[in-house]
Write a protein that holds these residues in place. Sequence first.
Motif, PDB file in Angstrom:
ATOM      1  N   THR A   8       6.786   3.361   0.000  1.00 20.43           N
ATOM      2  CA  THR A   8       6.469   3.057   1.391  1.00 20.43           C
ATOM      3  C   THR A   8       5.087   2.428   1.445  1.00 20.43           C
ATOM      4  O   THR A   8       4.307   2.522   0.496  1.00 20.43           O
ATOM      5  CB  THR A   8       6.483   4.329   2.252  1.00 20.43           C
ATOM      6  N   SER A  19       1.648   1.749   4.203  1.00 20.93           N
ATOM      7  CA  SER A  19       1.003   1.946   5.504  1.00 20.93           C
ATOM      8  C   SER A  19       0.233   0.679   5.850  1.00 20.93           C
ATOM      9  O   SER A  19      -0.028  -0.152   4.970  1.00 20.93           O
ATOM     10  CB  SER A  19       0.056   3.144   5.444  1.00 20.93           C
ATOM     11  N   GLY A  63       8.753  -1.155   1.564  1.00 21.49           N
ATOM     12  CA  GLY A  63       7.493  -1.651   2.110  1.00 21.49           C
ATOM     13  C   GLY A  63       6.545  -2.273   1.105  1.00 21.49           C
ATOM     14  O   GLY A  63       6.006  -3.362   1.335  1.00 21.49           O
ATOM     15  N   ASN A 122       4.668  -2.828   8.821  1.00 25.64           N
ATOM     16  CA  ASN A 122       3.559  -2.295   8.017  1.00 25.64           C
ATOM     17  C   ASN A 122       3.276  -3.184   6.812  1.00 25.64           C
ATOM     18  O   ASN A 122       2.121  -3.311   6.381  1.00 25.64           O
ATOM     19  CB  ASN A 122       3.888  -0.887   7.545  1.00 25.64           C
ATOM     20  N   PRO A 135      12.559   3.206   4.490  1.00 32.29           N
ATOM     21  CA  PRO A 135      11.173   2.712   4.445  1.00 32.29           C
ATOM     22  C   PRO A 135      10.667   2.299   3.069  1.00 32.29           C
ATOM     23  O   PRO A 135       9.555   1.802   2.954  1.00 32.29           O
ATOM     24  CB  PRO A 135      10.388   3.936   4.927  1.00 32.29           C
ATOM     25  N   SER A 136      11.453   2.499   2.014  1.00 29.46           N
ATOM     26  CA  SER A 136      10.898   2.406   0.664  1.00 29.46           C
ATOM     27  C   SER A 136      10.697   0.990   0.133  1.00 29.46           C
ATOM     28  O   SER A 136      10.174   0.818  -0.962  1.00 29.46           O
ATOM     29  CB  SER A 136      11.782   3.184  -0.323  1.00 29.46           C
ATOM     30  N   ALA A 189      13.318   2.922  10.329  1.00 29.85           N
ATOM     31  CA  ALA A 189      12.405   3.025   9.183  1.00 29.85           C
ATOM     32  C   ALA A 189      12.236   1.680   8.488  1.00 29.85           C
ATOM     33  O   ALA A 189      11.129   1.318   8.070  1.00 29.85           O
ATOM     34  CB  ALA A 189      12.916   4.071   8.199  1.00 29.85           C
ATOM     35  N   MET A 190      13.327   0.920   8.370  1.00 26.76           N
ATOM     36  CA  MET A 190      13.242  -0.401   7.752  1.00 26.76           C
ATOM     37  C   MET A 190      12.396  -1.347   8.602  1.00 26.76           C
ATOM     38  O   MET A 190      11.526  -2.067   8.088  1.00 26.76           O
ATOM     39  CB  MET A 190      14.644  -0.975   7.548  1.00 26.76           C
ATOM     40  N   THR A 247      10.054  -0.595  10.748  1.00 21.91           N
ATOM     41  CA  THR A 247       8.656  -0.165  10.682  1.00 21.91           C
ATOM     42  C   THR A 247       8.019  -0.565   9.362  1.00 21.91           C
ATOM     43  O   THR A 247       6.865  -1.016   9.323  1.00 21.91           O
ATOM     44  CB  THR A 247       8.559   1.363  10.860  1.00 21.91           C
ATOM     45  N   SER A 248       8.779  -0.432   8.270  1.00 19.95           N
ATOM     46  CA  SER A 248       8.232  -0.790   6.955  1.00 19.95           C
ATOM     47  C   SER A 248       7.929  -2.284   6.873  1.00 19.95           C
ATOM     48  O   SER A 248       6.969  -2.690   6.219  1.00 19.95           O
ATOM     49  CB  SER A 248       9.207  -0.384   5.840  1.00 19.95           C
TER      50      SER A 248
END
Length: 403
Positions: free
Chosen positions: A324, A326, A297, A179, A294-295, A172-173, A175-176
């Motif tokens: 997060t 996108s 981002g 993004n 993910p937070s 998640a990290m 990916t963030s």
Amino acid sequence: MTTTRGGHSSEDHVPDVSPFSSPGPFGAGSPPESPGGSGVAGAGSSVRAADGGRPGRRLSTMMVAGLAALGLGIAVGTLPVPYVIESPGPTYNTLGESQGHPVINVSGHETYPAAGSLDLTTVYVDGGPTGSVSILNAFSAWLDNSKAVYPVELIYPTGTTKEEAQEQSAVAMATSQENAVASALNELKIPFGQQLQAAGLSKDSASAGKIQQGDILKSINGKEITSLSVIQDELAAGKGAPAAVTVERAGQPVAVEVTPKDNGQGRFILGVMLKYLFTFPFQVQISLDKVGGPSAGLMFSLGIIDTVTPGDLTGGKHIAGTGTISPDGAVGPIGGIGQKMRGARSSGASLFLAPAANCDEVAGHIPDGLQVVRVENLAEARHAVELAGSGQDTSALPACTGK
């Protein structure tokens, strides 16, 4: 053991409180018993008389029973319970350094120094697959306004192992961060390449036997797939009609027809789990140890924007936030918003950026001295930071007012 969630780290333990730290009812200062049942006169005399004149045996029995009950209470208090405790974690300035290295390092593009702070916020997480909490831990946290206690299943899916939780947090990290770069470049109108790849199929997928893991989705009904929204819009317009999808498989185009399924909420889906493949014009490396989820981002995105654009976005101000992100800049909800606001204020932030979807949890729980701005996308967050950084009045910015 404590982990950090949503942009989290180190350890946070509730201190043990031992009942043995205080003198018991027969500790120092209690009058000694005299042989033969004599002793201090008064209320105790009648008790001893009722015991046949043998107070020593009565007191011994009471002491044994008391210690047994105490031991049982201690044992029960240390039993693990299926709860998770969240507490404020440290903050990290995305414009600064972590362990001697820049949190955001850009190569291949001109960079500009920044004097302010754009802090990502974290939450310590005790319990769940990475450890356990006791009844005493949970009760102590429940009494502490800075902490939150949740059933484990609200934070981790049933059956999640420690290894799975750590892997999911790390993915998640990562990916963030990707993004964040994409959303920052989109916001700055800097072109880059992006493709959507099939990472897997959902259960009972409409694409089973047609789209395979590793396929790159190229077009749908003749329209080039440049983002997830292209697929969603085309399926919504088709209202369940078969969709002509072209994928790239092993370097070759493959045409398939997929009849989407209703997901039960009135939305038609292909049943494909997708991930973005990006080609950026310059390299952005984000270094932050022991933090997952993910937070971060949104704050990474703002940090990248400030790093690659002239001037100082924050104007030297101390700003924090969470959310997060996108690739197209949408800001999504996160967990632990209450603890993150407290952590931000404790670190000195005066302005906090909160996802609009978290507003119901924000209203009524804002620490004194902290202004919380409601944001739905990166453009709104950037505007709020620029307004604060230029010294203008921020009181008119959107706030969280709850329902």
